[in-house]
Design a protein around this motif. Structure first.
Motif, mmCIF file in Angstrom:
data_model
loop_
_atom_site.group_PDB
_atom_site.id
_atom_site.type_symbol
_atom_site.label_atom_id
_atom_site.label_comp_id
_atom_site.label_asym_id
_atom_site.label_seq_id
_atom_site.Cartn_x
_atom_site.Cartn_y
_atom_site.Cartn_z
ATOM 1 N N PHE A 255 0.742 -1.194 -0.080
ATOM 2 C CA PHE A 255 0.018 -0.005 0.098
ATOM 3 C C PHE A 255 0.700 1.308 -0.020
ATOM 4 O O PHE A 255 0.606 2.279 -0.790
ATOM 5 N N ARG A 256 1.856 1.228 0.855
ATOM 6 C CA ARG A 256 2.829 2.267 0.752
ATOM 7 C C ARG A 256 3.685 2.571 -0.432
ATOM 8 O O ARG A 256 3.809 3.721 -0.830
ATOM 9 N N LEU A 257 4.108 1.362 -1.113
ATOM 10 C CA LEU A 257 4.690 1.818 -2.286
ATOM 11 C C LEU A 257 3.755 2.100 -3.307
ATOM 12 O O LEU A 257 4.077 2.781 -4.401
ATOM 13 N N ASP A 258 2.695 1.884 -3.328
ATOM 14 C CA ASP A 258 1.581 2.327 -4.288
ATOM 15 C C ASP A 258 1.187 3.568 -4.403
ATOM 16 O O ASP A 258 1.251 4.216 -5.158
ATOM 17 N N VAL A 259 1.258 4.245 -3.095
ATOM 18 C CA VAL A 259 0.935 5.689 -2.731
ATOM 19 C C VAL A 259 2.239 6.190 -3.314
ATOM 20 O O VAL A 259 2.330 7.422 -3.840
ATOM 21 N N ALA A 260 3.575 5.655 -3.096
ATOM 22 C CA ALA A 260 4.760 6.459 -3.260
ATOM 23 C C ALA A 260 5.039 6.352 -4.775
ATOM 24 O O ALA A 260 5.498 7.342 -5.325
ATOM 25 N N ASP A 261 4.536 5.498 -5.387
ATOM 26 C CA ASP A 261 4.547 5.202 -6.925
ATOM 27 C C ASP A 261 3.629 6.525 -7.666
ATOM 28 O O ASP A 261 4.040 7.245 -8.576
ATOM 29 N N CYS A 262 2.627 6.702 -7.211
ATOM 30 C CA CYS A 262 1.789 7.785 -7.511
ATOM 31 C C CYS A 262 2.227 9.411 -7.357
ATOM 32 O O CYS A 262 2.292 10.186 -8.168
ATOM 33 N N LEU A 263 2.871 9.346 -6.074
ATOM 34 C CA LEU A 263 3.490 10.710 -5.723
ATOM 35 C C LEU A 263 4.790 10.937 -6.717
ATOM 36 O O LEU A 263 4.956 12.029 -6.933
ATOM 37 N N THR A 264 5.704 9.861 -6.977
ATOM 38 C CA THR A 264 6.678 10.135 -7.843
ATOM 39 C C THR A 264 6.683 10.293 -9.147
ATOM 40 O O THR A 264 7.625 10.568 -9.891
#
Length: 651
Positions: free
Chosen positions: A551-560
């Motif tokens: 879940f954290r990596l998914d949010v990080a992918d959208c932010l980056t």
């Protein structure tokens, strides 16, 4: 006494003693007198800087009164300094007068006796000073006047009904980034970019940083990736042979360090006029996240309150010092029984509005319980729990349960609690006083647990299988209902602490950055809780749920991968320079939901470098194609007969 002034704190001198004026501390009076061995006045120096104080005759401290105020088995409300009063004011039967014409030899013997000194109540300031000193020294002091007359008896207890409680209401399941945007929206990142540019310009004499909201989003995304995939040193993420492309492809190392050092949320370097918060530099971020938490629907249910330490390493005037806990800011968190955060307050124990009449810990509970629905049950540990707190919660229409120290039980000596050596695993003792039940239980490790509650007692017992380390086997142990409820509803807090450990390795001496990263972790953890509860409420399989790491990596992918410009109104206006240069094809994972449906820069490119077409990544499509999306980096069909490219990016 001499001319209405009292003297205290004698110090020995050759051939006599020297006595100081009792107003030396309060009025800075420097008068002292010398007496010989026969207590005859020899000399007096200086002049008094204050009027003679007014004293009241008080009764001596009796042994019965001492026992009464120390019956809580903890530090007393008075200590050795209370026996040696610094303002000697005695009545006619025990007063030492130092008049010039009076012979003091008659009182020589009794003047040296410790029983001569009595606790006085000379002024209101002295009394308030003693009360505040005893309140800071021991939390066990009970300010409730009825606590001294509280009677405990061994009897049964009628449990309150909690069967009407409902679970968290499920909503429509969304993408991870949509949950995250409820806590940090685009307006927050825009404000953060503007304040960071202003701060950099002030600090570097007019130089421009020129950061944008998109770059601040990239920075937050890098923080999330670094928390999930930790390196011992920050520069290793960009170092050759070991660099992490999830970080190195987003921004350079120097740019990352520059933004991390200068990130700001407020436009000025000085606190606003009338500001009373020591956290004003990060207050906008706190308000943004807390507002999103308080928007969550609250229903009568189980809640828990606990503290989490935001660890700090740099200089900050807000850091509490504790020998048993790490140094940092205390964040008091209110969660539901499922672990969903509905409210929090950072460093609220320092707030001047906090009600400290029954202690600092109970005052925090009363502060955070204002918005909890009436009829709910709150769980907390022994740091917060006191008997007067449970009485106050009953008046507010709330139920409370928590572990408690034996020194916080009023009239604790009246309880005939068995010693630890006389009890075995599974033994239970219960005492009742009014609406409060006190339950003592011994677990399988022979550790005693003392729980106080105004809603649940220990009459209902359930036998559970517990592992015994000594015998290395599972044995049946009797567990009271109040202990089972406490363990069940405090479990959400324990899981929450584990969710905050991702960015533990991120080092920084800036306390503002540490608080900001803590709020980022809190927002992601709470968004993940919402995601799981929504899927559970809609009856979807839990086996397909994303865990917190993904879940954290998914949010990080959208932010980056957020765009650096606003979305174009005219989709026909294309830019050939925006096309990505394709390298050697590698089978990549599907893009995140937020990246797939964001509607930015998804351009089809014909890949002539491959010899054979690739399989289309659209669900339920068996065709093969050479068309690849420039942003998602996946092959999708695009022809007159089959337009999977449009269907793949349309939600």
């Amino acid at each position: 006494m001499l001319d209405g002034y009292s003297f205290s704190n004698p110090s020995p001198l050759p051939g006599g003693e020297r006595w100081f004026c009792s107003g030396r501390t309060k009025w800075k009076c420097s008068v002292c007198l010398h007496v010989n061995d026969d207590y005859e006045l020899v000399s007096i120096s200086n002049e008094h800087t204050h009027l003679p104080p007014v004293y009241e005759k008080t009764s001596p401290i009796t042994s019965a009164w001492k026992v009464d105020i120390t019956s809580d088995e903890n530090e007393s409300e008075f200590d050795a300094s209370d026996y040696e009063d610094r303002d000697i004011a005695l009545d006619s039967g025990s007063e030492m007068s130092l008049d010039e014409s009076e012979d003091c030899s008659a009182v020589k013997d009794r003047s040296r006796s410790p029983t001569r000194r009595r606790r006085t109540q000379s002024t209101d300031s002295h009394a308030s000073r003693d009360r505040s000193r005893s309140g800071r020294r021991s939390r066990s002091v009970d300010s409730d006047p009825s606590s001294k007359s509280r009677k405990w008896r061994q009897s049964s207890y009628d449990d309150k009904d909690h069967s009407q409680y409902q679970s968290y209401p499920a909503l429509t399941c969304r993408s991870p980034f949509e949950y995250f945007q409820e806590y940090f929206d685009d307006e927050f990142f825009k404000t953060c970019a503007e304040c960071t540019n202003l701060y950099y310009k002030r600090k570097h004499r007019g130089k421009e940083l020129n950061t944008t909201a998109a770059e601040i989003k990239n920075l937050f995304g890098v923080f999330l990736v670094m928390g999930c995939i930790s390196y011992p040193r920050t520069h290793m993420y960009w170092r050759q042979k070991m660099q992490l492309q999830l970080v190195s492809n987003v921004m350079s190392r120097d740019r990352f360090c520059l933004l991390r050092e200068h990130i700001q949320i407020v436009p000025t370097d000085k606190a606003p006029a009338g500001n009373k918060s020591a956290l004003w530099k990060v207050q906008p971020a706190i308000d943004t996240v807390r507002k999103a938490c308080r928007k969550l629907e609250r229903i009568p249910s189980f809640y828990s309150v606990h503290e989490h330490i935001i660890r700090l390493a740099g200089k900050s005037h807000n850091k509490p010092c504790s020998k048993s806990k790490p140094i940092g800011l205390k964040n008091y968190i209110v969660t539901t029984g499922e672990g969903l955060i509905v409210d929090f307050e950072i460093n609220c124990s320092k707030s001047p509005e906090l009600d400290r009449s029954i202690g600092e810990g109970p005052g925090v509970i009363l502060c955070l319980a204002q918005d909890i629905p009436r009829g709910s049950c709150i769980y907390f540990n022994k740091y917060f729990n006191t008997i007067p707190l449970l009485d106050r919660l009953s008046e507010m229409g709330l139920h409370g349960t928590g572990t408690i120290g034996a020194n916080r039980v009023p009239n604790g000596k009246e309880l005939n609690l068995s010693e630890k050596e006389d009890m075995k695993s599974g033994d239970i003792q219960q005492y009742v006083s009014g609406e409060v039940a006190l339950v003592k239980w011994v677990d399988t490790r022979n550790k005693t647990v003392l729980i106080a509650s105004n809603c649940t007692g220990g009459d209902q017992v359930k036998a559970v299988q517990k592992f015994n380390k000594k015998g290395k086997e599972c044995i049946p142990v009797k567990v009271p209902q109040v202990v089972m409820n406490y363990n069940k509803n405090m479990g959400g807090v324990d899981g929450l602490h584990q969710a905050f450990e991702y960015n533990k390795t991120l080092r920084s001496k800036k306390w503002t950055l540490k608080v900001l990263i803590h709020l980022l972790d809190l927002a992601v953890a709470n968004a993940w809780r919402q995601y799981r509860l929504d899927r559970q409420g809609l009856g979807q399989s839990s086996r397909k749920d994303k865990d917190l790491l993904w879940f954290r990596l998914d949010v990080a992918d959208c932010l980056t991968n957020c765009p650096e410009r606003e979305r174009r109104e005219d989709a026909s206006d294309t830019d050939d320079n925006a096309l990505l240069t394709l390298g050697k094809y590698k089978h990549t994972a599907p893009p995140s939901v937020g990246k797939r449906y964001d509607g930015y820069d998804h351009l089809p490119i014909v890949d002539d470098s491959i010899q054979s077409p690739r399989a289309c990544r659209l669900e339920q499509c068996n065709s093969r194609t050479k068309v690849i999306c420039s942003k998602c980096n996946v092959y999708i069909c695009l022809s007159r007969a089959n337009n999977c490219f449009f269907a793949y990016h349309k939600k």
